[in-house]
Design a protein around this motif. Structure first.
Motif, PDB file in Angstrom:
ATOM      1  N   PHE A   1       0.770  -1.285   0.192  1.00 36.86           N
ATOM      2  CA  PHE A   1       0.113   0.105  -0.052  1.00 36.86           C
ATOM      3  C   PHE A   1       0.854   1.249  -0.038  1.00 36.86           C
ATOM      4  O   PHE A   1       0.418   2.176  -0.669  1.00 36.86           O
ATOM      5  CB  PHE A   1      -0.941   0.193   1.348  1.00 36.86           C
ATOM      6  CG  PHE A   1      -1.835  -1.058   1.220  1.00 36.86           C
ATOM      7  CD1 PHE A   1      -3.332  -0.841   0.886  1.00 36.86           C
ATOM      8  CD2 PHE A   1      -1.619  -2.259   1.842  1.00 36.86           C
ATOM      9  CE1 PHE A   1      -4.129  -1.946   0.856  1.00 36.86           C
ATOM     10  CE2 PHE A   1      -2.378  -3.380   2.017  1.00 36.86           C
ATOM     11  CZ  PHE A   1      -3.748  -3.225   1.340  1.00 36.86           C
ATOM     12  N   VAL A   2       1.888   1.228   0.732  1.00 39.49           N
ATOM     13  CA  VAL A   2       2.852   2.305   0.702  1.00 39.49           C
ATOM     14  C   VAL A   2       3.810   2.586  -0.176  1.00 39.49           C
ATOM     15  O   VAL A   2       4.416   1.549  -0.457  1.00 39.49           O
ATOM     16  CB  VAL A   2       3.540   2.417   2.222  1.00 39.49           C
ATOM     17  CG1 VAL A   2       4.570   3.471   2.303  1.00 39.49           C
ATOM     18  CG2 VAL A   2       2.734   2.438   3.633  1.00 39.49           C
TER      19      VAL A   2
ATOM     20  N   SER B   1       3.914   0.087  -4.613  1.00 44.65           N
ATOM     21  CA  SER B   1       2.859  -0.274  -4.168  1.00 44.65           C
ATOM     22  C   SER B   1       1.713  -0.902  -5.315  1.00 44.65           C
ATOM     23  O   SER B   1       1.803  -0.656  -6.402  1.00 44.65           O
ATOM     24  CB  SER B   1       2.144   0.900  -3.762  1.00 44.65           C
ATOM     25  OG  SER B   1       1.980   2.093  -4.527  1.00 44.65           O
TER      26      SER B   1
ATOM     27  N   LEU C   1      -0.785   2.685   6.749  1.00 45.43           N
ATOM     28  CA  LEU C   1      -1.752   2.857   5.756  1.00 45.43           C
ATOM     29  C   LEU C   1      -2.326   4.023   5.719  1.00 45.43           C
ATOM     30  O   LEU C   1      -2.823   4.858   4.993  1.00 45.43           O
ATOM     31  CB  LEU C   1      -2.638   1.737   5.868  1.00 45.43           C
ATOM     32  CG  LEU C   1      -1.958   0.364   4.963  1.00 45.43           C
ATOM     33  CD1 LEU C   1      -0.721  -0.008   5.140  1.00 45.43           C
ATOM     34  CD2 LEU C   1      -3.013  -0.560   4.819  1.00 45.43           C
TER      35      LEU C   1
ATOM     36  N   ALA D   1      -0.174   6.156   3.204  1.00 43.73           N
ATOM     37  CA  ALA D   1      -0.739   5.764   2.010  1.00 43.73           C
ATOM     38  C   ALA D   1      -2.085   6.416   1.874  1.00 43.73           C
ATOM     39  O   ALA D   1      -2.751   6.284   0.906  1.00 43.73           O
ATOM     40  CB  ALA D   1      -0.967   4.209   2.086  1.00 43.73           C
TER      41      ALA D   1
END
Length: 465
Positions: A252-253, A278, A303, A307
């Motif tokens: 995600f990051v 990601s 997250l 993110a």
């Protein structure tokens, strides 16, 4: 968490042997010097070992000394587990995602044994154990005042054996008993389901040794489907291995962006960054609750802060420290806290937890104890099971007339109405068939009224519009 294994010493050459002997002599000299703090420990050991009325094995005295040293830290996460204790083996097995027991992380706090979170699919979860439940007794053994290791001796047992736990739950007026069968804890920690609206829900039950690999496989499969949104469900996740959380967060990051910080006793910060591009390029959200702890809080914080994903649910547990485990050659294990974990913006969450961006609670009946029958009850009976029965009836829309544990004619009528609607024998009695049907119906109602999941779906759908 970090896990360091004691591997012993490798002796290289005569010089090394001489250095070790010299060090041993210096340590012995310091130990026997009156000014040394170790002098008292040595003398105490010597006096007790040599003169106590009943001979005590030296291993037992050493174990007790280490336990006492860690007890002075007043840290529920710093523990010592004796050689050949099942818990030491469990700690090794957790790294492989393989463990037997009831499947609940516990801590000692204020003289009580408190549940951090049960593992999804475990006997503890199936029996209805929840985060922050206080375990008062295991079978006939009282647990108040025990360490985690001492309590675990009574909670553990061979696969297939039965355990009864007396439980105290915040918000309930009366203690209750849960019965479960010990089993192998599921090793599959990542599961996924796709909703009709093409939103995928990925559930991580804990961060074990294979979680990162399992998550990679799930994400690879999802990329072949037409998924429009993603929900990462970290509810009831007690945490686990820190590096596995980093692996999941990296999906995600963005690559090179910060995932977490670890601060040592000197205040020095170790940075952990995403090590891959990601893979999530669709709207996403994260579900958390009071059972989201430790590494799961690291992931949730990463997250959100790196993110930009919203956290939805309820306040998380608040375990923001990590431990190193040392395994000694005799099989014993010492685990102690040596780092504090922080989210990317330096956010502290130990003893605090993470506050969701969107707070949503589950219906009150989601915290009801599981109804476990010991006998058949009818009009005129009283007891804990009847009190829970009446709460179940109320939650399912059948008016029991009272919820004080007294089975009267109104309660019997409500039971009969439920039995009629479920097409089971209508006798107005709380019997095995009725309990099973009532438990299944409430479980189904909780799943159908998952207010936290429903909110996450709304958030993603609004983003897509």
């Amino acid at each position: 968490m970090k896990h360091t294994v004691f591997r012993g010493f490798r002796i290289i050459g005569i010089a090394a042997i001489g250095s070790i002997l010299t060090l041993a002599i210096l340590m012995a000299f310091q130990l026997l010097t009156f000014q040394s703090p170790f002098y008292k420990a040595y003398q105490s050991f010597n006096w007790v070992y040599s003169h106590y009325l009943t001979p005590i094995p030296e291993e037992q005295l050493v174990d007790g000394a280490i336990q006492g040293m860690l007890a002075t830290l007043q840290d529920p996460y710093s523990t010592y587990i004796r050689a050949n204790a099942d818990e030491a083996a469990d700690h090794r097995e957790t790294a492989l995602g393989e463990i037997e027991g009831i499947g609940a992380d516990i801590r000692a706090e204020g003289g009580h044994i408190v549940v951090i979170s049960p593992v999804e699919g475990s006997p503890a979860a199936k029996a209805g154990l929840l985060p922050n439940d206080i375990l008062l007794a295991a079978d006939d053994y009282r647990l108040e005042g025990l360490s985690v290791e001492e309590a675990a001796k009574y909670i553990r047992g061979p696969k297939g054996s039965e355990l009864s736990l007396q439980v105290r739950r915040n918000g309930l007026q009366h203690d209750f008993t849960l019965t479960m069968i010990r089993d192998t804890i599921p090793t599959e920690t990542v599961t996924v389901k796709t909703l009709p609206n093409n939103i995928a829900v990925i559930r991580i039950s804990e961060f074990a040794g294979t979680t990162g690999q399992q998550f990679d496989e799930v994400m690879a499969n999802l990329r072949t489907e037409e998924i429009s949104g993603l929900i990462l469900d970290l509810r009831m996740n007690p945490g686990g291995l820190f590096h596995e959380g980093i692996a999941v967060s990296s999906h995600f990051v963005p690559e090179g962006e910060l995932i977490a910080l670890q601060a040592n006793r000197e205040g020095e910060m170790e940075r952990f960054v995403s090590n891959r591009p990601s893979t999530v390029d669709i709207p996403a959200a994260v579900l958390v609750d009071e059972g989201t702890a430790s590494t799961a809080e690291v992931v949730a914080g990463a997250l959100r802060e790196s993110a930009g994903l919203p956290l939805i649910g309820s306040q998380t547990f608040g375990k923001g420290v990590g431990q190193t485990a040392h395994f000694f050659p005799d099989g014993s294990m010492m685990k102690y806290t040596d780092v504090e974990m922080l989210n990317p913006k330096g956010t502290h969450f130990h003893h605090i937890g993470l506050t969701p961006d969107i707070e949503v609670t589950l219906p009150d009946y989601a915290t009801l104890p599981h109804l476990q029958l010991t006998e058949t009850y009818g009009n005129g009976d009283q007891g804990q099971e009847i009190r829970i029965l009446q709460q179940y009836l109320e939650a399912l829309g059948y008016e029991p007339g009272r919820t004080d544990g007294v089975f009267d004619a109104v309660t019997a009528d409500a039971v009969a109405k439920f039995q009629e609607d479920q097409a089971i024998e209508v006798n107005g009695l709380l019997d095995a068939d009725t309990v099973l049907a009532m438990s299944d119906q409430l479980k189904r109602q909780i799943q159908e009224n998952d207010t936290q999941l429903d909110k996450a779906i709304d958030v993603i759908l609004n983003t897509l519009r």
